[in-house]
Design a protein around this motif. Structure first.
Motif, PDB file in Angstrom:
ATOM      1  N   HIS A  19      46.259  -6.678 -15.667  1.00 20.77           N
ATOM      2  CA  HIS A  19      45.046  -5.849 -15.620  1.00 20.77           C
ATOM      3  C   HIS A  19      45.346  -4.361 -15.444  1.00 20.77           C
ATOM      4  O   HIS A  19      44.727  -3.679 -14.624  1.00 20.77           O
ATOM      5  N   HIS A  90      34.262  -2.619 -17.745  1.00 18.65           N
ATOM      6  CA  HIS A  90      35.401  -3.533 -17.624  1.00 18.65           C
ATOM      7  C   HIS A  90      35.970  -3.523 -16.210  1.00 18.65           C
ATOM      8  O   HIS A  90      36.337  -4.576 -15.665  1.00 18.65           O
ATOM      9  N   THR A  93      33.527  -5.405 -13.767  1.00 17.09           N
ATOM     10  CA  THR A  93      33.589  -6.865 -13.881  1.00 17.09           C
ATOM     11  C   THR A  93      34.887  -7.404 -13.293  1.00 17.09           C
ATOM     12  O   THR A  93      34.898  -8.485 -12.696  1.00 17.09           O
ATOM     13  N   TYR A  94      35.977  -6.635 -13.451  1.00 14.60           N
ATOM     14  CA  TYR A  94      37.238  -7.074 -12.853  1.00 14.60           C
ATOM     15  C   TYR A  94      37.164  -7.009 -11.324  1.00 14.60           C
ATOM     16  O   TYR A  94      37.580  -7.936 -10.629  1.00 14.60           O
ATOM     17  N   THR A  97      34.843  -9.964 -10.132  1.00 12.04           N
ATOM     18  CA  THR A  97      35.179 -11.370 -10.393  1.00 12.04           C
ATOM     19  C   THR A  97      36.670 -11.647 -10.516  1.00 12.04           C
ATOM     20  O   THR A  97      37.076 -12.810 -10.545  1.00 12.04           O
ATOM     21  N   ARG A  99      38.285 -10.918 -13.175  1.00 15.18           N
ATOM     22  CA  ARG A  99      38.534 -11.017 -14.604  1.00 15.18           C
ATOM     23  C   ARG A  99      37.646 -10.016 -15.329  1.00 15.18           C
ATOM     24  O   ARG A  99      36.420 -10.060 -15.200  1.00 15.18           O
ATOM     25  N   LEU A 101      35.624  -8.007 -18.267  1.00  8.44           N
ATOM     26  CA  LEU A 101      34.891  -8.374 -19.479  1.00  8.44           C
ATOM     27  C   LEU A 101      35.798  -8.248 -20.695  1.00  8.44           C
ATOM     28  O   LEU A 101      35.714  -9.052 -21.633  1.00  8.44           O
ATOM     29  N   ASP A 103      38.814  -9.002 -20.954  1.00  8.42           N
ATOM     30  CA  ASP A 103      39.658 -10.194 -21.095  1.00  8.42           C
ATOM     31  C   ASP A 103      38.982 -11.281 -21.926  1.00  8.42           C
ATOM     32  O   ASP A 103      39.657 -12.153 -22.478  1.00  8.42           O
ATOM     33  N   ARG A 104      37.653 -11.233 -22.011  1.00 12.63           N
ATOM     34  CA  ARG A 104      36.906 -12.258 -22.743  1.00 12.63           C
ATOM     35  C   ARG A 104      36.691 -11.877 -24.207  1.00 12.63           C
ATOM     36  O   ARG A 104      36.175 -12.673 -24.980  1.00 12.63           O
ATOM     37  N   PHE A 105      37.053 -10.648 -24.563  1.00 13.11           N
ATOM     38  CA  PHE A 105      36.838 -10.175 -25.931  1.00 13.11           C
ATOM     39  C   PHE A 105      37.828 -10.828 -26.892  1.00 13.11           C
ATOM     40  O   PHE A 105      38.935 -11.215 -26.501  1.00 13.11           O
ATOM     41  N   GLN A 110      40.210  -6.195 -28.247  1.00 13.80           N
ATOM     42  CA  GLN A 110      41.131  -5.763 -27.200  1.00 13.80           C
ATOM     43  C   GLN A 110      42.106  -4.729 -27.740  1.00 13.80           C
ATOM     44  O   GLN A 110      42.401  -3.720 -27.089  1.00 13.80           O
TER      45      GLN A 110
END
Length: 281
Positions: A19, A90, A93-94, A97, A99, A101, A103-105, A110
């Motif tokens: 991250h 981003h 959200t990290y 949580t 993680r 956002l 990371d979900r892309f 990315q």
């Protein structure tokens, strides 16, 4: 041929396993989110306010606001604003949580975020150097609004970029991004000459072949080379920051609380990074 094709690949290694885009060696993810959110708000407010001011204080009305989008300075400043907006999301959200956002892309998005980061730590310095070194007349602005707007767009832009170089844990800029920096500059050159064809004027006088003649090519080439030089300097600064903070000071990063509570400390994250690099090799 293989090297040329690599410019169009998005990579197969693990995406940002520690991250780096959302963490800092100095401040917490929450603090990094706050800074990025404030920068985004300031840049967005500045951009919108300047549009409104130009629309209400120009003899041509809102035509002046429309014409602003023909300037590389304006386009890159909007880019800076939206980068900080999405980077703040981003980071938030990290921090919340563990993680991001991002990371979900999908991997292409990315990779585009990585390229976006390269532009916002490179172009602002090019804008600042060209404006104060080539375009600035040498006399301070008699109108307060003009002084504030020019300092915001031609000086604070580089301050924001420097923050992104020094404070986050971002990694070295990929060499392939040099190609995309030049491509974006070439596309802007097309915008400038489209403006001439449709509006009858050049955004920057040094692009006018009627006045500059052969010097136009020298200006264009010089700015392109300058962008690559800035790219090299920024890459060196990031390498220096990593060496000082991570190797010498042992500051491998401040991570989200949920990761720490799950037992993912600094050593675990750095080990994961090493494993990812071994897989990609």
């Amino acid at each position: 041929m293989a090297r040329g094709a690599a410019a169009f690949k998005f990579g197969t290694d693990a995406w940002d396993p520690t991250h780096r885009f959302e963490t800092s060696w100095l401040i917490s993810p929450w603090a990094l989110f706050v800074f990025r959110a404030l920068f985004a708000l300031y840049a967005l407010f500045t951009s919108v306010f300047i549009l409104g001011w130009s629309c209400t204080h120009s003899a041509d009305g809102c035509v002046a606001s429309q014409e602003r989008f023909s300037y590389f300075t304006v386009l890159t400043y909007w880019g800076l604003a939206f980068y900080f907006l999405f980077a703040a999301i981003h980071t938030f959200t990290y921090a919340r949580t563990g993680r991001a956002l991002l990371d979900r892309f999908p991997r292409p998005l990315q990779a585009l975020h990585s390229a976006f980061y390269t532009t916002i730590v490179t172009y602002p310095f090019v804008v600042t150097i060209v404006y104060w070194g080539v375009l600035y007349s040498g006399k301070w602005f008699p109108v307060v609004f003009d002084g504030w707007s020019n300092v915001s767009q031609h000086l604070l832009n580089s301050v924001f970029a420097l923050f992104e170089i020094v404070i986050p844990r971002t990694d070295l800029l990929p060499a392939v991004h040099m190609l995309w920096l030049i491509l974006v500059l070439a596309l802007y050159l097309a915008v400038a000459y489209i403006t001439k064809a449709t509006r009858g004027w050049y955004p920057y006088g040094f692009l006018d072949p009627g006045k500059q003649h052969a010097l136009v090519a020298a200006y264009v080439f010089g700015i392109a080379v300058g962008a690559l030089v800035v790219f090299g300097v920024v890459t060196g600064l990031i390498a220096l920051r990593k060496w000082v903070t991570e190797t010498k000071m042992g500051r491998t990063g401040k991570f989200a609380k949920v990761e720490r509570e799950a037992g993912r400390g600094d050593e675990e994250d750095m080990a994961e990074l090493g494993a990812a690099k071994r897989v990609s090799a």
